[in-house]
Design a protein around this motif. Structure first.
Motif, PDB file in Angstrom:
ATOM      1  N   LEU A 104      -6.058 -42.176  11.151  1.00 21.85           N
ATOM      2  CA  LEU A 104      -5.456 -42.787  12.334  1.00 21.85           C
ATOM      3  C   LEU A 104      -5.540 -41.539  13.508  1.00 21.85           C
ATOM      4  N   SER A 105      -5.603 -40.448  13.337  1.00 26.00           N
ATOM      5  CA  SER A 105      -5.990 -39.701  14.493  1.00 26.00           C
ATOM      6  C   SER A 105      -7.279 -39.842  14.939  1.00 26.00           C
ATOM      7  N   ALA A 106      -8.314 -40.163  14.260  1.00 30.34           N
ATOM      8  CA  ALA A 106      -9.662 -40.656  14.732  1.00 30.34           C
ATOM      9  C   ALA A 106      -9.461 -41.971  15.808  1.00 30.34           C
ATOM     10  N   LEU A 107      -8.492 -42.959  15.195  1.00 28.21           N
ATOM     11  CA  LEU A 107      -8.348 -44.156  16.009  1.00 28.21           C
ATOM     12  C   LEU A 107      -7.385 -43.637  17.330  1.00 28.21           C
ATOM     13  N   VAL A 108      -6.694 -42.879  17.051  1.00 28.11           N
ATOM     14  CA  VAL A 108      -5.820 -42.525  18.363  1.00 28.11           C
ATOM     15  C   VAL A 108      -6.796 -41.591  19.114  1.00 28.11           C
ATOM     16  N   ALA A 109      -7.572 -40.959  18.815  1.00 29.53           N
ATOM     17  CA  ALA A 109      -8.607 -40.109  19.727  1.00 29.53           C
ATOM     18  C   ALA A 109      -9.466 -41.245  20.293  1.00 29.53           C
ATOM     19  N   TRP A 110      -9.979 -42.204  19.872  1.00 31.64           N
ATOM     20  CA  TRP A 110     -10.615 -43.449  20.375  1.00 31.64           C
ATOM     21  C   TRP A 110      -9.858 -44.198  21.567  1.00 31.64           C
ATOM     22  N   ALA A 111      -8.585 -44.434  20.997  1.00 34.54           N
ATOM     23  CA  ALA A 111      -7.647 -45.061  21.915  1.00 34.54           C
ATOM     24  C   ALA A 111      -7.269 -44.525  23.068  1.00 34.54           C
ATOM     25  N   SER A 112      -7.067 -43.097  23.010  1.00 32.63           N
ATOM     26  CA  SER A 112      -6.604 -42.377  24.217  1.00 32.63           C
ATOM     27  C   SER A 112      -7.667 -41.917  25.059  1.00 32.63           C
ATOM     28  N   ILE A 113      -8.901 -41.721  24.321  1.00 34.63           N
ATOM     29  CA  ILE A 113     -10.177 -41.062  25.239  1.00 34.63           C
ATOM     30  C   ILE A 113     -10.943 -42.349  25.862  1.00 34.63           C
ATOM     31  N   GLY A 114     -11.204 -43.362  24.896  1.00 36.97           N
ATOM     32  CA  GLY A 114     -12.254 -44.449  25.242  1.00 36.97           C
ATOM     33  C   GLY A 114     -11.392 -45.604  25.755  1.00 36.97           C
ATOM     34  N   LEU A 115     -10.329 -46.055  24.917  1.00 35.14           N
ATOM     35  CA  LEU A 115      -9.783 -47.340  25.412  1.00 35.14           C
ATOM     36  C   LEU A 115      -8.871 -47.299  26.470  1.00 35.14           C
ATOM     37  N   ARG A 116      -7.980 -46.189  26.540  1.00 39.54           N
ATOM     38  CA  ARG A 116      -6.818 -46.226  27.673  1.00 39.54           C
ATOM     39  C   ARG A 116      -7.635 -46.245  29.150  1.00 39.54           C
ATOM     40  N   PRO A 117      -8.482 -45.216  29.452  1.00 38.79           N
ATOM     41  CA  PRO A 117      -9.063 -45.589  30.954  1.00 38.79           C
ATOM     42  C   PRO A 117      -9.659 -47.193  31.093  1.00 38.79           C
ATOM     43  N   VAL A 118     -10.289 -47.694  30.229  1.00 37.76           N
ATOM     44  CA  VAL A 118     -10.689 -49.216  30.301  1.00 37.76           C
ATOM     45  C   VAL A 118      -9.568 -50.117  30.356  1.00 37.76           C
ATOM     46  N   ALA A 119      -8.811 -49.948  29.700  1.00 39.84           N
ATOM     47  CA  ALA A 119      -7.446 -50.701  29.594  1.00 39.84           C
ATOM     48  C   ALA A 119      -6.648 -50.581  31.072  1.00 39.84           C
ATOM     49  N   PHE A 120      -6.635 -49.336  31.636  1.00 40.39           N
ATOM     50  CA  PHE A 120      -5.767 -49.138  32.827  1.00 40.39           C
ATOM     51  C   PHE A 120      -6.638 -49.882  33.902  1.00 40.39           C
ATOM     52  N   GLN A 121      -7.941 -49.601  33.740  1.00 45.90           N
ATOM     53  CA  GLN A 121      -8.734 -50.299  35.123  1.00 45.90           C
ATOM     54  C   GLN A 121      -8.602 -51.640  34.808  1.00 45.90           C
ATOM     55  N   THR A 122      -8.599 -52.357  33.763  1.00 41.98           N
ATOM     56  CA  THR A 122      -8.465 -53.667  33.554  1.00 41.98           C
ATOM     57  C   THR A 122      -7.226 -54.262  33.960  1.00 41.98           C
ATOM     58  N   VAL A 123      -6.263 -53.454  33.904  1.00 41.75           N
ATOM     59  CA  VAL A 123      -4.812 -53.810  34.419  1.00 41.75           C
ATOM     60  C   VAL A 123      -4.722 -53.640  35.807  1.00 41.75           C
ATOM     61  N   THR A 267      -0.833 -36.806  16.410  1.00 44.64           N
ATOM     62  CA  THR A 267      -0.640 -37.759  15.452  1.00 44.64           C
ATOM     63  C   THR A 267      -0.761 -36.880  13.879  1.00 44.64           C
ATOM     64  N   LEU A 268      -1.466 -35.813  13.915  1.00 46.44           N
ATOM     65  CA  LEU A 268      -1.501 -34.887  12.897  1.00 46.44           C
ATOM     66  C   LEU A 268      -0.420 -34.122  12.711  1.00 46.44           C
ATOM     67  N   LEU A 269       0.158 -33.527  13.517  1.00 43.09           N
ATOM     68  CA  LEU A 269       1.362 -32.896  13.429  1.00 43.09           C
ATOM     69  C   LEU A 269       2.563 -33.666  13.291  1.00 43.09           C
ATOM     70  N   LEU A 270       2.761 -34.737  13.505  1.00 43.05           N
ATOM     71  CA  LEU A 270       3.976 -35.573  13.356  1.00 43.05           C
ATOM     72  C   LEU A 270       3.604 -36.138  11.885  1.00 43.05           C
ATOM     73  N   ALA A 271       2.527 -36.373  11.252  1.00 45.07           N
ATOM     74  CA  ALA A 271       2.378 -36.632   9.839  1.00 45.07           C
ATOM     75  C   ALA A 271       2.633 -35.568   8.970  1.00 45.07           C
ATOM     76  N   LEU A 272       2.454 -34.321   9.347  1.00 41.89           N
ATOM     77  CA  LEU A 272       2.783 -33.137   8.450  1.00 41.89           C
ATOM     78  C   LEU A 272       4.194 -33.034   8.486  1.00 41.89           C
ATOM     79  N   ALA A 273       4.762 -33.128   9.928  1.00 37.36           N
ATOM     80  CA  ALA A 273       6.197 -33.088   9.884  1.00 37.36           C
ATOM     81  C   ALA A 273       7.175 -34.029   8.985  1.00 37.36           C
ATOM     82  N   ALA A 274       6.418 -35.292   8.789  1.00 39.82           N
ATOM     83  CA  ALA A 274       7.098 -36.420   7.929  1.00 39.82           C
ATOM     84  C   ALA A 274       7.233 -35.882   6.817  1.00 39.82           C
ATOM     85  N   VAL A 275       6.321 -35.069   6.049  1.00 38.28           N
ATOM     86  CA  VAL A 275       6.387 -34.586   4.650  1.00 38.28           C
ATOM     87  C   VAL A 275       7.768 -33.929   4.193  1.00 38.28           C
ATOM     88  N   PRO A 276       8.292 -32.901   4.802  1.00 35.12           N
ATOM     89  CA  PRO A 276       9.521 -32.192   4.404  1.00 35.12           C
ATOM     90  C   PRO A 276      10.644 -33.292   4.909  1.00 35.12           C
TER      91      PRO A 276
END
Length: 347
Positions: A104-123, A267-276
């Protein structure tokens, strides 16, 4: 087995949160579409783009809650207890969590870096396109149609894209202009949009607090629709690629690229925080842990949003910028780990 136990609740939370956000944005744009008669396809497209923009928050939140639910079920069924009694260690839990977390971190990186500017420009492009679409074909005869905040159109009848017995109101800050004409159609030339009024055009002007007065009469008139105002500075930077943002000294650009790079780290930090946080007593309910996880997500992204705003307004320097928020969460996790080891040594 543990990874398979975590994936269903994570996907379930993703689907639930995604559906809620999609319905929210669809309802928001649908109300505007009904008022201004936008096509439903445009509404769905804008809602999907908004959902894509929200992925860098939705996915980390869903991962955190999904891990809490999944591990909580393993704790409730004594499976984690059996694992520890059989010689397992908490590291096994962390290893199982890292599998969906890294994906999911890889997916978030793609969404934040690649998809986010394209989506904002489209909107932004879609909103700008709709802002100047004073289309006679969208005007229903016999009713007032608010095209945008300035324009309102009324027509007694319509023949294809030509309106007859037309009344047009244009509202500004200090006055209201009213046009009456027997016929109206729209023309586009050289990138400009014109409203062409013919058959006896009367122009009235209403000043605030004053009486209406006839200002002009002509056989025909052309009204040029002004293009939408330029995007605000903070909107423009959201549609820029990451390479342009990193090379800029503008605080708005710095805040934007820091948000995009912090998203997969969060994403990684929240996943690790969810363990305890997923550790529950099997005899107690698991609702409190989900509530605590929700509170953690709200507090974390609230702090992150505040930190990004501080970077934009130059209240904090570029470094640490907004990085202190994930750094604070990492320190809390390391402190919890050190406390657990110290407690074992004392016992």
């Amino acid at each position: 087995y543990m990874v398979r136990s975590l994936i269903p609740p994570v996907l379930g939370v993703v689907v639930i949160l995604g559906t809620v956000m999609l319905v929210f944005y669809s309802a928001q744009y649908l109300a505007e579409a009904v008022a201004e008669q936008h096509p439903l396809t445009v509404v769905l497209h804008l809602a999907l783009m908004r959902l894509g923009i929200f992925l860098d928050v939705l996915l980390p939140a869903a991962l955190c809650l999904g891990i809490i639910i999944g591990l909580g079920q393993l704790y409730a069924s004594y499976e984690v207890t059996a694992l520890m009694a059989g010689g397992g260690s908490p590291l096994r839990l962390v290893t199982a969590v890292l599998v969906p977390a890294l994906l999911l971190s890889a997916l978030v990186a793609w969404a934040s870096i690649g998809l986010r500017p394209v989506a904002f420009q489209t909107v932004y492009d879609a909103q700008a396109e709709l802002a100047v679409r004073v289309d006679p074909g969208r005007v229903d005869p016999g009713r007032f149609v608010a095209v945008d905040r300035e324009w309102m159109v009324y027509a007694q009848s319509r023949n294809n894209s030509v309106l007859h017995d037309v009344l047009i109101q244009r509202r500004s800050e200090d006055q209201i202009d009213l046009l009456r004409a027997g016929r109206l159609h729209r023309e586009e030339a050289d990138g400009q949009v014109w409203l062409v009024l013919t058959e006896g055009v009367h122009t009235y002007q209403f000043e605030r607090g004053g009486d209406p007065r006839l200002t002009a009469y002509s056989d025909s008139m052309q009204v040029m629709l002004e293009p939408p105002s330029p995007y605000a500075r903070q909107r423009l930077r959201r549609a820029r690629p990451l390479g342009e943002l990193i090379g800029s000294d503008d605080p708005d650009h710095i805040a934007e690229w820091q948000w995009r790079l912090i998203a997969p780290v969060s994403t990684l930090l929240l996943a690790l925080a969810a363990v305890p946080m997923s550790r529950v007593n099997p005899r107690h309910g698991r609702g409190a842990r989900v509530l605590s996880g929700t509170l953690l997500i709200v507090v974390y992204f609230s702090l992150l949003g505040t930190a990004i705003h501080w970077v934009e307004t130059e209240r904090v320097p570029m470094w640490p910028g907004a990085w202190w928020v994930p750094g604070l969460l990492m320190l809390c996790l390391l402190g919890y780990l050190a406390y657990g080891r110290l407690r074992k040594r004392v016992m």
